[in-house]
Design a protein around this motif. Structure first.
Motif, short mmCIF file in Angstrom:
data_model
loop_
_atom_site.label_atom_id
_atom_site.label_comp_id
_atom_site.label_asym_id
_atom_site.label_seq_id
_atom_site.Cartn_x
_atom_site.Cartn_y
_atom_site.Cartn_z
N UNK A 204 -4.14 0.73 19.14
CA UNK A 204 -3.51 -0.08 19.18
C UNK A 204 -3.81 -2.03 19.12
N UNK A 205 -4.54 -1.59 20.83
CA UNK A 205 -5.03 -3.48 20.94
C UNK A 205 -6.08 -3.75 19.38
N UNK A 206 -6.41 -3.09 18.55
CA UNK A 206 -6.94 -3.52 17.73
C UNK A 206 -6.48 -4.22 17.08
N UNK A 207 -5.07 -3.98 16.78
CA UNK A 207 -4.05 -4.24 16.03
C UNK A 207 -3.98 -6.32 16.24
N UNK A 208 -4.20 -7.32 14.96
CA UNK A 208 -3.85 -8.67 15.27
C UNK A 208 -5.65 -9.28 15.63
N UNK A 209 -6.74 -8.01 15.71
CA UNK A 209 -7.97 -8.51 15.83
C UNK A 209 -8.88 -7.53 14.55
N UNK A 210 -9.29 -6.78 14.58
CA UNK A 210 -9.88 -5.59 13.72
C UNK A 210 -9.23 -5.22 12.51
N UNK A 211 -7.58 -5.34 12.90
CA UNK A 211 -6.15 -4.82 12.06
C UNK A 211 -5.33 -5.76 11.95
N UNK A 340 -3.29 1.83 11.31
CA UNK A 340 -4.19 2.32 11.32
C UNK A 340 -4.56 2.87 9.62
N UNK A 341 -3.61 3.64 9.34
CA UNK A 341 -3.16 4.12 7.54
C UNK A 341 -2.43 3.76 7.30
N UNK A 342 -2.08 2.37 7.04
CA UNK A 342 -0.78 2.32 6.34
C UNK A 342 -0.47 2.77 4.81
N UNK A 343 -1.66 2.81 4.07
CA UNK A 343 -0.93 3.78 2.99
C UNK A 343 -1.48 5.48 3.24
N UNK A 344 -1.44 5.76 4.13
CA UNK A 344 -1.54 7.66 4.29
C UNK A 344 -2.34 8.40 3.69
N UNK A 345 -3.72 7.43 3.64
CA UNK A 345 -4.99 7.53 2.78
C UNK A 345 -6.60 8.56 3.60
N UNK A 346 -5.54 8.93 5.15
CA UNK A 346 -7.01 9.93 5.27
C UNK A 346 -5.85 11.26 5.54
N UNK A 347 -6.16 12.21 4.92
CA UNK A 347 -5.55 13.17 4.82
C UNK A 347 -5.94 14.45 5.75
N UNK A 348 -5.90 14.12 6.66
CA UNK A 348 -6.55 15.08 7.93
C UNK A 348 -5.68 14.32 8.70
N UNK A 349 -4.59 14.10 9.58
CA UNK A 349 -4.44 13.54 10.75
C UNK A 349 -3.44 14.00 11.34
#
Length: 379
Positions: A204-211, A340-349
């Protein structure tokens, strides 16, 4: 890629003179003058507490048995091979199952192949396990030169899998290994069956930087992310040094075993599960990992990987939309998937309250179960 494709059998055998030299240096440690009020072994707010560091130092000197660890590590097949003029050390554990899937495990800093020691036996019923050490890490030394960044390393890993006869394979990674895992899938989607990522709440520390910040956050949710970002910022001292001045810190890490111990052991507390490191990670395994950095002088050379990455201009996170992806989040945070996955695109979480940044050491059974479940669903 380089012309010599030989896979040379390798066995760990640290000279006794090096083991004796380590103990002698530890016995002659020059300690800082204690600061009044800094006597709490669990207070890492200013770095590793001197009280805790002295405990670890004494155990490393008088209680830790390197030869026992060495013998255990040598139970697995190992080899070295030269790719693009760089020596790579690889652990290769073949499954007795003829239908097993090849699986490459990619680690980062301050880990090593030792990180997967307790994970390997939990996987070999279903996988042939391959663990390369990145350039400058462990026995993938000495560095052949500058320029060993993420993309070049990824191509070397793909070549190593080819040399082993594995045209199709699964991939799992944590830390820097996340980058090589994702890039393997992006560059070689026809070869990678799926990617499995192990991470923790600190992403979550990457939000605002990498994401970017997710849409529709409440004030309270923004405050929660900002709290993680603030906590993460306090952890970036090592990162800025290795990103920009690896030669400077490398000299200290190579000459002082206690300096190397402090540099790494702190991270197993502040980036691991929220407990003292000898409770969340086996102390002997922790010291085996640190001993590997010491004996191979890879405290200095592994730091070069950070410099190369910072100055390469490469995007650390590349996606392969046609390759299935699974994530296992340890010490989870309720906002992590939304970020990290706002569109729920990652099938296995999968999310776990246990563990932290080093799941193969902290929660190997949970991690192994998740890896098996993800890749079993792809077969």
């Amino acid at each position: 890629m380089t012309e010599n494709n030989a896979l040379t059998p390798f066995r760990i055998d640290i000279p006794q003179a090096d083991v004796d030299d380590l103990r002698d240096r530890l016995a002659r440690t020059r300690r800082p003058i204690p600061v009044p009020g800094r006597d709490d072994r669990t207070d890492f707010s200013r770095g590793i507490p001197q009280v805790y560091l002295e405990e670890l130092t004494e155990y490393w000197r008088d209680g830790f048995d390197w030869r026992a660890q060495e013998q255990e590590l040598n139970e697995h097949e190992q080899f070295t091979t030269v790719v693009d003029d760089q020596t790579f050390h690889v652990v290769h554990v073949r499954s007795a199952n003829p239908g097993a899937t090849p699986l490459i495990l990619s680690h980062g800093w301050p880990g090593s192949f030792v990180e997967y020691q307790r994970l390997i036996p939990l996987l070999t019923n279903e996988f042939h396990v391959v663990i390369p050490s990145p350039p400058g890490f462990g026995f993938s030394t000495p560095l052949s030169g500058t320029g060993w960044e993420l993309a070049r390393t990824t191509e070397a890993y793909a070549e190593i899998m080819t040399r082993l006869g594995y045209e199709r394979f699964a991939a799992h990674g944590t830390d820097i290994g996340t980058g090589t895992t994702l890039r393997l899938a992006a560059l070689h989607p026809e070869r990678v069956i799926g990617t499995h990522i192990g991470c923790d709440r600190r992403w979550l520390g990457l939000v605002g930087d990498k994401f970017p910040y997710p849409d529709g956050l409440s004030d309270d949710e923004i405050a929660q992310i900002e709290a993680v970002r603030t906590e993460d910022a306090a952890e970036r001292g090592y990162l800025e040094m290795q990103n920009h001045r690896p030669d400077t810190i490398g000299a200290a890490l190579t000459d002082s075993p206690v300096g190397q111990l402090a540099w790494i052991a702190e991270k197993f507390r502040t980036r691991g599960a929220s407990r003292t490191p000898d409770e969340s990670v086996d102390r002997d395994q922790l010291l085996a990992n640190i001993s590997l950095y010491w004996f191979t002088r890879s405290g200095a050379s592994s730091a070069q990987f950070y410099y190369e990455g910072e100055h390469s201009g490469l995007d650390y996170f590349v996606m392969a939309p046609d390759v299935p992806s699974g994530w296992a989040v340890f010490d989870t945070h309720p906002l992590l998937r939304r970020a990290m996955d706002p569109w729920n695109a990652i099938g296995h979480w999968s999310e776990f309250t246990e563990g932290g940044h080093f799941p193969a050491m902290e929660e190997p059974k949970l991690l192994a179960d998740d890896i098996r479940t993800f890749f079993r669903d792809l077969s």
